[in-house]
Motif scaffolding. Structure first.
Motif, mmCIF file in Angstrom:
data_model
loop_
_atom_site.group_PDB
_atom_site.id
_atom_site.type_symbol
_atom_site.label_atom_id
_atom_site.label_comp_id
_atom_site.label_asym_id
_atom_site.label_seq_id
_atom_site.Cartn_x
_atom_site.Cartn_y
_atom_site.Cartn_z
ATOM 1 N N LYS A 1 0.739 -0.978 -0.108
ATOM 2 C CA LYS A 1 -0.078 0.119 0.018
ATOM 3 C C LYS A 1 0.763 1.393 -0.008
ATOM 4 O O LYS A 1 0.538 2.234 -0.472
ATOM 5 C CB LYS A 1 -0.910 -0.234 1.240
ATOM 6 N N GLU A 2 1.777 1.101 0.764
ATOM 7 C CA GLU A 2 2.830 2.420 0.863
ATOM 8 C C GLU A 2 3.639 2.692 -0.158
ATOM 9 O O GLU A 2 3.820 3.624 -0.794
ATOM 10 C CB GLU A 2 3.724 2.344 2.046
ATOM 11 N N THR A 3 3.957 1.494 -0.910
ATOM 12 C CA THR A 3 5.007 1.706 -2.020
ATOM 13 C C THR A 3 4.203 2.145 -3.138
ATOM 14 O O THR A 3 4.828 3.133 -4.195
ATOM 15 C CB THR A 3 5.448 0.243 -2.629
ATOM 16 N N PHE A 4 3.055 1.878 -3.396
ATOM 17 C CA PHE A 4 2.313 2.257 -4.458
ATOM 18 C C PHE A 4 1.225 3.065 -4.243
ATOM 19 O O PHE A 4 -0.007 3.480 -5.058
ATOM 20 C CB PHE A 4 1.619 1.219 -5.390
ATOM 21 N N GLN A 5 1.114 4.020 -3.324
ATOM 22 C CA GLN A 5 0.346 5.166 -2.806
ATOM 23 C C GLN A 5 -0.037 6.228 -4.003
ATOM 24 O O GLN A 5 -1.222 6.689 -3.854
ATOM 25 C CB GLN A 5 0.553 5.611 -1.550
ATOM 26 N N ASP A 6 1.026 6.290 -4.659
ATOM 27 C CA ASP A 6 0.905 7.562 -5.462
ATOM 28 C C ASP A 6 0.523 6.900 -6.965
ATOM 29 O O ASP A 6 0.268 7.816 -8.116
ATOM 30 C CB ASP A 6 2.389 8.280 -5.432
ATOM 31 N N ALA A 7 0.234 5.621 -7.039
ATOM 32 C CA ALA A 7 -0.446 5.286 -8.348
ATOM 33 C C ALA A 7 -1.730 5.893 -8.981
ATOM 34 O O ALA A 7 -2.512 6.076 -8.056
ATOM 35 C CB ALA A 7 -0.131 3.706 -8.546
ATOM 36 N N THR A 8 -1.781 5.867 -10.113
ATOM 37 C CA THR A 8 -2.999 6.423 -10.862
ATOM 38 C C THR A 8 -3.446 5.356 -11.800
ATOM 39 O O THR A 8 -2.883 4.469 -12.074
ATOM 40 C CB THR A 8 -2.786 7.855 -11.413
ATOM 41 N N ASP A 9 -4.387 5.491 -12.461
ATOM 42 C CA ASP A 9 -4.825 4.937 -13.467
ATOM 43 C C ASP A 9 -3.793 4.938 -14.563
ATOM 44 O O ASP A 9 -4.175 4.065 -15.545
ATOM 45 C CB ASP A 9 -6.353 5.490 -13.945
ATOM 46 N N SER A 10 -3.186 5.736 -14.729
ATOM 47 C CA SER A 10 -2.038 5.756 -16.041
ATOM 48 C C SER A 10 -0.821 5.516 -15.642
ATOM 49 O O SER A 10 0.042 5.156 -16.562
ATOM 50 C CB SER A 10 -1.940 7.380 -16.703
ATOM 51 N N THR A 11 -0.450 5.017 -14.349
ATOM 52 C CA THR A 11 0.828 4.557 -14.053
ATOM 53 C C THR A 11 1.080 2.911 -14.297
ATOM 54 O O THR A 11 0.144 2.193 -14.143
ATOM 55 C CB THR A 11 1.221 4.949 -12.663
ATOM 56 N N TYR A 12 2.244 2.589 -14.484
ATOM 57 C CA TYR A 12 2.546 1.052 -14.418
ATOM 58 C C TYR A 12 3.498 0.959 -13.144
ATOM 59 O O TYR A 12 4.222 1.551 -12.615
ATOM 60 C CB TYR A 12 3.683 0.960 -15.502
ATOM 61 N N SER A 13 3.165 -0.080 -12.355
ATOM 62 C CA SER A 13 3.315 -0.562 -11.200
ATOM 63 C C SER A 13 4.187 -2.074 -11.189
ATOM 64 O O SER A 13 3.685 -2.893 -11.842
ATOM 65 C CB SER A 13 2.424 -0.625 -9.992
ATOM 66 N N TYR A 14 5.336 -2.407 -10.822
ATOM 67 C CA TYR A 14 6.146 -3.528 -10.840
ATOM 68 C C TYR A 14 6.192 -4.040 -9.738
ATOM 69 O O TYR A 14 6.483 -3.719 -8.517
ATOM 70 C CB TYR A 14 7.378 -3.113 -11.545
#
Length: 506
Positions: A68-81
């Motif tokens: 949750k903390e690592t990807f807290q800034d993710a948006t609908d347009s981002t890629y998370s790995y």
């Protein structure tokens, strides 16, 4: 701003080895190998503009909070790995700590956790399917009979867990997740598993992890950047299918004692024909082009188009398009887009427009027509007659082209217009239509009065996107469907009016 990546590794039991020298050695080697994997992946992520965070030996609560903390800034347009390296069973990954023992997390539960990250998630999972997490002694590991089919089934189990869920399941989730749920699919997954620990690699890291790193531009042996070995076209971008093809080749070609060895392993990716890059020299993000927007508006993977099977391409005539499993989507000159899955040709009406000379002072035609359609050389219908001769010989001077009499069914409803549906379209699809209008009477043999021929292809939108002839009548709306309605007059001396519609499915 860089995308974010999380590197997760787990270990076997941390409890005392009870003096078992073989187990102590095995655990130490495993810790060393997984530490090497973390370093390799951290550098590979950095090479591809992904900011890494690494965790290992964590509890389930810590795992969830770190995600949750690592990807807290993710948006609908981002890629998370997310990279995962651990043991696996038939439906779970041995991923987190429960006391001093490794505990399993089911694929479905992992999916639920990662579902809360908006945007696209790229998963890299390398797992051993040896059962080592529950039978830690190597003497027991050797007794487990794991086949290549077992490995393939294990990889597919992981992939299946991350395929798009049904709309009903999406509807129960948070608003943030719903927003991203109509993308190509919320996950892109590459997975590799081995049948035994001996196939994993050595203290410098796992085999697949090393090959994924080199494929994406990190030379782990010399600790430096390199060209992306999996880049097949020199654009400095790598797709998951690129990475699978490279790593599979490299693993098979691994040399041991001068011999080529093919290890018991399986690797796969999802989607299998994904042309969207996931690694490159800049942070990757979701597409925002007209074709993609149209695709999403239709329902993405839940639509008739299903998954993309080719990149955005420009034809020799200058048309920008992308092919999908269920059709093709074309970008219009005005910046909008239109999708074509199948074309439906609806015969409406035929009528005599002028008197004809049919002998014995007969100036009225006795009309019937035949229709032939081929798509890419394949016959869809061959000279089918309307009205059917078994029903009536002709329709007089004018008639509606409808189903009548025997042979009608739930699809071809009596009194409804005759129609034909193409096969699924692709960018090269060409549909040839010939409609011949004939005169039938008792004075002369049947005479062909007019012949209407059309060639439907992507350049004319298969007759829907652009008018086929100057006799185009209008664009009409039937319910929420737009149609092309044609009133065609033949150029022969005996004038004939032919009315038909072209609709599209998709």
């Amino acid at each position: 701003m860089n995308n974010k990546g999380l590197i997760i590794t787990a270990s076997d039991e941390l409890s005392s080895a009870n003096g078992d020298a073989e187990k102590i050695k095995s655990l130490r080697n495993e810790y060393t190998r997984r530490a090497a994997n973390r370093t390799i992946m951290e550098n590979m992520f950095k090479r591809n503009c992904i900011t890494p965070t690494s965790i290992h030996n964590v509890t389930l609560d810590v795992l969830k909070s770190t995600i949750k903390e690592t990807f807290q800034d993710a948006t609908d347009s981002t890629y998370s790995y997310i990279y995962i390296n651990c043991h696996g069973s038939t439906n779970a990954l041995w991923l987190y700590m429960n006391g001093d023992r490794t505990a399993s997390l089911s694929f479905a539960d992992l999916r639920d956790i990662l579902d809360e990250i908006p945007g696209m998630k790229v998963l890299l999972i390398e797992s051993c399917h040896s059962g080592a997490s529950i039978t830690p002694k190597s003497t027991l590991r050797k007794k487990i009979n794991i086949t290549r089919d077992d490995l393939r089934a294990f990889s597919q189990s992981i992939i299946s867990a991350f395929k798009p869920r049904a709309k009903a399941a999406i509807a129960t989730r948070s608003a943030t997740v719903k927003k991203s749920a109509l993308r190509y699919g919320e996950f892109k997954v590459i997975t590799a598993c081995q049948a035994a620990e001996s196939a994993w690699g050595n203290l410098s890291g796992n085999r697949f992890t090393k090959h994924w790193a080199k494929g994406c531009g990190w030379d782990w042996e010399n600790n430096r950047s390199q060209d992306r070995a999996a880049d097949t076209n020199g654009d400095n971008l790598v797709t998951l299918p690129d990475l699978v093809a490279y790593s599979r080749h490299e693993v098979i070609q691994q040399n041991e004692n001068g011999k080529v060895v093919e290890y018991d392993q399986d690797d796969a990716c999802y989607p299998e024909n994904d042309f969207e890059p996931v690694f490159g020299d800049k942070p990757l993000s979701a597409r925002d082009d007209a074709i993609y927007k149209y695709y999403i508006s239709q329902g993405g993977v839940d639509s008739v188009y299903k998954y993309p099977i080719g990149p955005i391409t420009k034809s020799s005539s200058g048309i920008t398009y992308q092919e999908f499993e269920g059709g093709v989507i074309v970008e219009n000159k005005d910046g909008s887009a239109e999708g074509y899955s199948k074309i439906k040709l609806v015969l409406k009406h035929v009528a005599q427009a002028h008197k004809i000379n049919d002998g014995k002072k007969n100036t009225d035609a006795e009309l019937f027509l035949t229709i032939s359609i081929k798509q890419d050389g394949k016959t869809i219908v061959d000279a089918e007659r309307w009205p059917k001769l078994s029903i009536r010989k002709h329709g007089g001077k004018a008639f509606d082209i409808v189903y009548e009499g025997a042979g009608t069914n739930a699809l071809h409803i009596p009194g409804k217009n005759v129609f034909y549906v193409s096969d699924i379209l692709n960018a090269q699809s060409k549909i040839d239509v010939e409609i011949d209008v004939w005169d039938f009477d008792l004075h002369n043999q049947a005479d062909k009065i007019s012949s209407f021929k059309y060639s439907l292809d992507m350049d004319n939108g298969w007759g829907y996107g652009k008018s086929l002839t100057t006799d185009f009548k209008k664009t009409a709306f039937r319910g929420d469907r737009r149609i092309r309605e044609y009133l065609r007059m033949s150029t022969a001396n005996d004038k004939i009016h032919l009315i038909f519609d072209i609709e599209k499915i998709g």
